[in-house]
Scaffold this motif. Structure first.
Motif, mmCIF file in Angstrom:
data_model
loop_
_atom_site.group_PDB
_atom_site.id
_atom_site.type_symbol
_atom_site.label_atom_id
_atom_site.label_comp_id
_atom_site.label_asym_id
_atom_site.label_seq_id
_atom_site.Cartn_x
_atom_site.Cartn_y
_atom_site.Cartn_z
ATOM 1 N N SER A 182 0.857 -1.230 0.017
ATOM 2 C CA SER A 182 -0.018 0.036 -0.136
ATOM 3 C C SER A 182 0.851 1.175 0.083
ATOM 4 C CB SER A 182 -1.026 0.038 1.202
ATOM 5 O OG SER A 182 -0.319 0.191 2.458
ATOM 6 N N TYR A 183 0.269 2.258 -0.534
ATOM 7 C CA TYR A 183 1.038 3.382 -0.660
ATOM 8 C C TYR A 183 1.483 3.987 0.832
ATOM 9 C CZ TYR A 183 1.899 8.385 -1.202
ATOM 10 O OH TYR A 183 2.347 9.746 -1.280
ATOM 11 N N GLU A 184 0.250 3.906 1.767
ATOM 12 C CA GLU A 184 0.607 4.296 3.135
ATOM 13 C C GLU A 184 1.725 3.498 3.773
ATOM 14 O OE1 GLU A 184 -2.442 3.492 1.799
ATOM 15 O OE2 GLU A 184 -3.180 5.495 1.922
ATOM 16 N N GLU A 185 2.150 2.139 3.599
ATOM 17 C CA GLU A 185 3.378 1.237 3.698
ATOM 18 C C GLU A 185 4.434 2.093 3.410
ATOM 19 O OE1 GLU A 185 2.021 -3.165 4.491
ATOM 20 O OE2 GLU A 185 1.699 -2.556 2.420
ATOM 21 N N LEU A 186 4.280 2.263 2.244
ATOM 22 C CA LEU A 186 5.632 2.797 1.466
ATOM 23 C C LEU A 186 6.132 4.175 2.196
ATOM 24 C CD1 LEU A 186 5.199 2.217 -2.420
ATOM 25 C CD2 LEU A 186 6.686 1.243 -1.000
ATOM 26 N N VAL A 187 5.040 5.062 2.362
ATOM 27 C CA VAL A 187 5.173 6.192 3.059
ATOM 28 C C VAL A 187 5.689 5.986 4.489
ATOM 29 C CG1 VAL A 187 4.170 8.422 3.980
ATOM 30 C CG2 VAL A 187 3.617 7.462 1.753
ATOM 31 N N GLN A 188 5.329 5.131 5.193
ATOM 32 C CA GLN A 188 5.728 4.781 6.460
ATOM 33 C C GLN A 188 7.276 4.521 6.321
ATOM 34 O OE1 GLN A 188 3.357 1.845 8.168
ATOM 35 N NE2 GLN A 188 1.690 3.161 8.907
ATOM 36 N N ARG A 189 7.771 3.992 5.627
ATOM 37 C CA ARG A 189 8.978 3.618 5.275
ATOM 38 C C ARG A 189 9.810 4.550 4.552
ATOM 39 N NH1 ARG A 189 6.739 -1.958 4.286
ATOM 40 N NH2 ARG A 189 6.899 -1.651 2.117
ATOM 41 N N ASP A 249 17.168 0.569 -0.148
ATOM 42 C CA ASP A 249 16.868 -1.033 -0.015
ATOM 43 C C ASP A 249 15.547 -1.188 -0.489
ATOM 44 O OD1 ASP A 249 19.649 -1.721 1.100
ATOM 45 O OD2 ASP A 249 18.895 -1.125 3.052
ATOM 46 N N GLU A 250 14.508 -0.297 -0.056
ATOM 47 C CA GLU A 250 13.286 -0.506 -0.654
ATOM 48 C C GLU A 250 13.086 -0.436 -2.017
ATOM 49 O OE1 GLU A 250 9.057 -0.989 -0.061
ATOM 50 O OE2 GLU A 250 10.957 -1.194 1.432
ATOM 51 N N LEU A 251 13.845 0.422 -2.748
ATOM 52 C CA LEU A 251 14.020 0.582 -4.177
ATOM 53 C C LEU A 251 14.314 -0.554 -4.948
ATOM 54 C CD1 LEU A 251 13.606 2.059 -6.971
ATOM 55 C CD2 LEU A 251 15.857 2.862 -6.523
ATOM 56 N N ILE A 252 15.436 -1.192 -4.138
ATOM 57 C CA ILE A 252 15.899 -2.691 -4.744
ATOM 58 C C ILE A 252 14.701 -3.494 -4.641
ATOM 59 C CG2 ILE A 252 17.592 -4.403 -4.123
ATOM 60 C CD1 ILE A 252 18.905 -2.225 -5.832
ATOM 61 N N ARG A 262 11.446 -7.034 -14.054
ATOM 62 C CA ARG A 262 11.392 -6.844 -15.684
ATOM 63 C C ARG A 262 13.037 -6.631 -16.133
ATOM 64 N NH1 ARG A 262 7.201 -2.121 -15.059
ATOM 65 N NH2 ARG A 262 8.964 -1.720 -13.444
ATOM 66 N N PRO A 263 13.382 -6.850 -17.287
ATOM 67 C CA PRO A 263 14.795 -6.899 -17.498
ATOM 68 C C PRO A 263 15.390 -5.673 -17.199
ATOM 69 C CG PRO A 263 13.475 -7.763 -19.345
ATOM 70 C CD PRO A 263 12.478 -7.306 -18.311
ATOM 71 N N GLN A 264 14.635 -4.467 -17.349
ATOM 72 C CA GLN A 264 15.332 -3.027 -16.948
ATOM 73 C C GLN A 264 15.537 -3.028 -15.730
ATOM 74 O OE1 GLN A 264 16.411 -0.582 -19.293
ATOM 75 N NE2 GLN A 264 17.363 0.062 -17.275
ATOM 76 N N ASP A 265 14.500 -3.480 -14.832
ATOM 77 C CA ASP A 265 14.759 -3.336 -13.478
ATOM 78 C C ASP A 265 15.819 -4.075 -12.762
ATOM 79 O OD1 ASP A 265 12.294 -1.784 -12.678
ATOM 80 O OD2 ASP A 265 11.314 -3.449 -13.122
ATOM 81 N N LEU A 266 16.018 -5.315 -13.493
ATOM 82 C CA LEU A 266 17.186 -6.075 -13.204
ATOM 83 C C LEU A 266 18.520 -5.424 -13.603
ATOM 84 C CD1 LEU A 266 15.795 -9.618 -14.156
ATOM 85 C CD2 LEU A 266 15.914 -8.395 -11.857
ATOM 86 N N ASP A 295 18.764 -2.137 -13.459
ATOM 87 C CA ASP A 295 19.048 -1.080 -12.618
ATOM 88 C C ASP A 295 19.544 -1.612 -11.323
ATOM 89 O OD1 ASP A 295 17.651 0.753 -14.592
ATOM 90 O OD2 ASP A 295 15.746 0.516 -13.720
ATOM 91 N N ILE A 296 19.056 -2.680 -10.997
ATOM 92 C CA ILE A 296 19.477 -3.557 -9.556
ATOM 93 C C ILE A 296 20.966 -3.400 -9.651
ATOM 94 C CG2 ILE A 296 19.469 -5.150 -8.201
ATOM 95 C CD1 ILE A 296 16.542 -5.709 -8.848
ATOM 96 N N ALA A 297 21.664 -4.031 -10.865
ATOM 97 C CA ALA A 297 23.088 -4.192 -10.900
ATOM 98 C C ALA A 297 23.761 -2.797 -10.656
ATOM 99 C CB ALA A 297 23.490 -4.874 -12.172
ATOM 100 N N ALA A 298 23.228 -1.639 -11.572
ATOM 101 C CA ALA A 298 23.842 -0.571 -11.567
ATOM 102 C C ALA A 298 23.702 0.251 -10.137
ATOM 103 C CB ALA A 298 23.006 0.346 -12.669
ATOM 104 N N LEU A 299 22.453 -0.078 -9.398
ATOM 105 C CA LEU A 299 22.562 0.477 -8.184
ATOM 106 C C LEU A 299 23.424 -0.104 -7.091
ATOM 107 C CD1 LEU A 299 18.653 0.963 -8.143
ATOM 108 C CD2 LEU A 299 20.456 2.836 -7.696
#
Length: 67
Positions: free
Chosen positions: A12-19, A36-39, A47-51, A53-57
């Motif tokens: 939920s959006y509310e959970e994301l805002v809390q963290r 860490d939450e973004l990862i 998705r391929p682009q997300d994976l 992005d994870i490597a780059a991050l």
């Protein structure tokens, strides 16, 4: 309740805002997801682009160039 969806989880959006991290830009308070939450979100999306992005991050966090 607003929901952020990925292939494997619903947060939920509310959970994301809390963290979230709150950054102040001038007089404006902005909520952003932490590293860490973004990862976690990108890994759940899978998705391929997300994976890529994870490597780059992760390289960036270790102090390497992501080029």
């Amino acid at each position: 309740m607003r929901t952020v969806r990925s292939r494997t989880s619903r947060t939920s959006y509310e959970e994301l805002v809390q963290r979230a991290i709150t950054a102040e830009i001038g007089d404006l308070a902005v909520h952003v997801v932490g590293y860490d939450e973004l990862i976690r979100i990108k890994r759940a999306a899978g998705r391929p682009q997300d994976l890529a992005d994870i490597a780059a991050l992760e390289d960036s966090r270790r102090g390497h160039s992501a080029s």
